[in-house]
Design a protein around this motif. Structure first.
Motif, short mmCIF file in Angstrom:
data_model
loop_
_atom_site.label_atom_id
_atom_site.label_comp_id
_atom_site.label_asym_id
_atom_site.label_seq_id
_atom_site.Cartn_x
_atom_site.Cartn_y
_atom_site.Cartn_z
N LYS A 164 -7.18 14.84 -7.06
CA LYS A 164 -5.87 14.66 -7.26
C LYS A 164 -5.68 16.11 -5.80
O LYS A 164 -5.23 16.71 -4.64
N THR A 194 -16.24 12.00 -4.63
CA THR A 194 -16.26 12.37 -3.20
C THR A 194 -17.18 11.96 -2.35
O THR A 194 -16.56 12.01 -1.34
N ASN A 232 -8.48 15.96 -3.25
CA ASN A 232 -7.69 14.74 -2.17
C ASN A 232 -5.93 14.32 -1.93
O ASN A 232 -5.69 13.82 -2.54
N TRP A 254 1.27 -1.62 -0.30
CA TRP A 254 0.08 0.42 0.15
C TRP A 254 1.02 1.31 -0.13
O TRP A 254 0.82 2.47 -0.27
N GLU A 274 -4.04 14.11 0.44
CA GLU A 274 -3.33 12.88 1.11
C GLU A 274 -4.39 11.85 0.46
O GLU A 274 -3.72 10.12 0.83
N LEU A 275 -4.87 11.09 -0.26
CA LEU A 275 -5.59 9.91 -1.04
C LEU A 275 -4.25 10.24 -2.46
O LEU A 275 -4.44 10.24 -2.81
N ALA A 285 -14.79 6.50 4.13
CA ALA A 285 -14.17 7.62 5.69
C ALA A 285 -15.34 7.74 6.31
O ALA A 285 -14.29 7.49 7.75
N VAL A 306 -15.65 8.72 -1.23
CA VAL A 306 -14.98 8.62 0.14
C VAL A 306 -15.36 9.37 0.79
O VAL A 306 -14.81 8.76 2.18
N GLN A 335 -7.62 3.61 6.03
CA GLN A 335 -6.59 3.16 4.47
C GLN A 335 -7.59 3.93 3.20
O GLN A 335 -8.22 2.81 2.99
N ILE A 336 -7.69 4.93 1.97
CA ILE A 336 -8.58 5.02 1.31
C ILE A 336 -7.94 4.95 -0.11
O ILE A 336 -6.49 6.08 0.53
N GLY A 337 -7.58 4.68 -0.91
CA GLY A 337 -6.75 5.20 -2.86
C GLY A 337 -8.23 5.33 -3.50
O GLY A 337 -9.29 4.63 -3.22
N LEU A 338 -7.31 5.75 -4.55
CA LEU A 338 -8.22 6.49 -4.94
C LEU A 338 -7.95 5.47 -7.10
O LEU A 338 -6.54 5.64 -7.15
#
Ligand code: PEP
Ligand code: MN
Length: 362
Positions: A191, A149, A194, A16, A196-197, A156, A152, A162-165
């Motif tokens: 991006k 969004t 966000n 990750w 941080e993702l 969250a 997400v 832990q979230i990803g796009l």
């Protein structure tokens, strides 16, 4: 002594956090042999960090292969045991989340047809409450950053840390060279909103075909994406879903070797590298602007045809004024000066008129 479960959790965490993160595997799990052979051949490339496989497949039309279902989950468990690759699966219902977790799926992902539906996303969020598993969220099929969004935020709020796009392109009406138009500017905007993702690119579903995969992968790397999710199959032409876009594990390795990985130049100032990245972004956006302008000119030509058939003059000043006025108002709302808008749309409209004229004179 650590348990196997703990070791895999650590490997998943390492994957990750790795940049670039490379996820690959078949569009769909088909048979135990296919899943295991794919995983082994992917592991052998030494380039892949995580195994993907669709177990439940959202298909556009009924009667197509809709995934092997929970029966395929032990195959993934076995593939992980043999290769050490953590596994990721698409989930679309609360039951699928439970089944996937029962069989130790390490990372879950929401597909494009799920992100689009707040009821489904909420059901998944509820199923994920109190569960410590990383989740990747694909962009919705339609170009709507608010939906993306929203998904997400729902995930969250369920406590998922832990979230990803995943950027997999957007449906557009009419044929383009892509199966799903990338609309890079939307992913870049997401991006920026966000930072941080992590943002992964899925060139397979953007391209829908093998021959332009490398180009899209390179573009994603140029744009500083955090990783790639690419579909691979031991015998792509015989795949039960998305046959045209899959590549063998060996071809995947070849493509990953061909990519120019843009590293920050250690000898240059940090700003230099940052500037280069931003310039790449500008270049890509300019390419898109040009695409849009070319589409606009094609429509102007159609209008030219129509005018010719109906014996109407090309230049209608009221329409010209209307375009400028409309654009000035919109432009002002998003911080573009009136002076710029007038200059820009004068030039664009003039070029449209020229295109129309060409058609009418032909
Ligand atoms: C897939 O990854 O196989 C898939 C169905 O993707 P998407 O949700 O992007 O269409
Ligand atoms: Mn697919």
């Amino acid at each position: 002594m650590q348990t196997t479960g703990q070791v895999i959790k650590e490997i998943t965490q390492q994957a990750w956090n790795k940049r670039p993160l490379i996820i690959s595997g078949p569009c769909s799990a088909e048979t135990e042999e296919q899943v295991i052979e794919t995983a082994q051949r992917l592991a052998k490339t030494g380039k892949v960090d995580m195994l993907r496989a669709g177990i439940w497949k959202p298909r556009t039309k009924p009667g197509m292969f809709e995934g092997i279902g929970a029966k395929g989950l032990p195959w993934l468990q076995q593939a992980k045991k043999l290769t050490g690759l953590p596994v990721t699966v698409e989930v679309a219902t609360g039951k699928q989340v439970q089944d996937a977790l029962t069989f130790d799926v390490d990372v879950l992902w929401l597909g494009a047809r799920t992100t689009v539906n707040p009821f489904s996303v909420q059901e998944l969020a509820d199923a994920l409450r109190g569960v410590d598993v990383p989740v990747l969220i694909k962009n919705p099929i339609n170009p709507d950053l608010e939906l993306w969004t929203g998904a997400v935020e729902r995930i969250a709020r369920a406590g998922v840390k832990q979230i990803g796009l995943i950027h997999r392109g957007f449906h557009t009406y009419g044929n383009t060279e892509y199966r799903n138009a990338p609309m890079w500017h939307l992913a870049i905007e997401m991006k920026l909103r966000n930072p941080e993702l992590m943002m992964i690119n899925d060139p397979s579903h953007i391209c829908g075909r093998r021959d332009i995969l490398l180009e899209v992968m390179q573009r994603a790397i140029d744009l500083d994406y955090d990783g790639l999710m690419i579909e691979s199959h031991i015998d792509p032409d015989k795949a039960w879903s998305d046959a045209k876009q899959q590549v063998t594990p060996e071809r995947l390795k070849e493509m990953l070797d061909q990519i120019i990985w843009r590293k920050e130049d250690v000898n240059s100032e940090e700003y230099h590298a940052a500037l280069e990245k931003l310039r790449h972004q500008i270049n890509h956006l300019d390419d898109e602007l040009m695409q849009i302008l070319s589409q606009r000119m094609k429509i102007a030509e159609q209008i030219g045809n129509y005018k010719r058939a109906n014996n109407i003059t090309i230049l209608q000043t009221t329409r010209w004024n209307e375009i400028i006025e409309r654009a000035s108002k919109k432009g002002e709302q998003i911080g573009l000066s009136k002076e710029f808008i007038i200059k820009y749309f004068d030039a664009v409209h003039m070029e449209s008129i020229n295109h129309q004229k060409k058609v009418m004179d032909s």
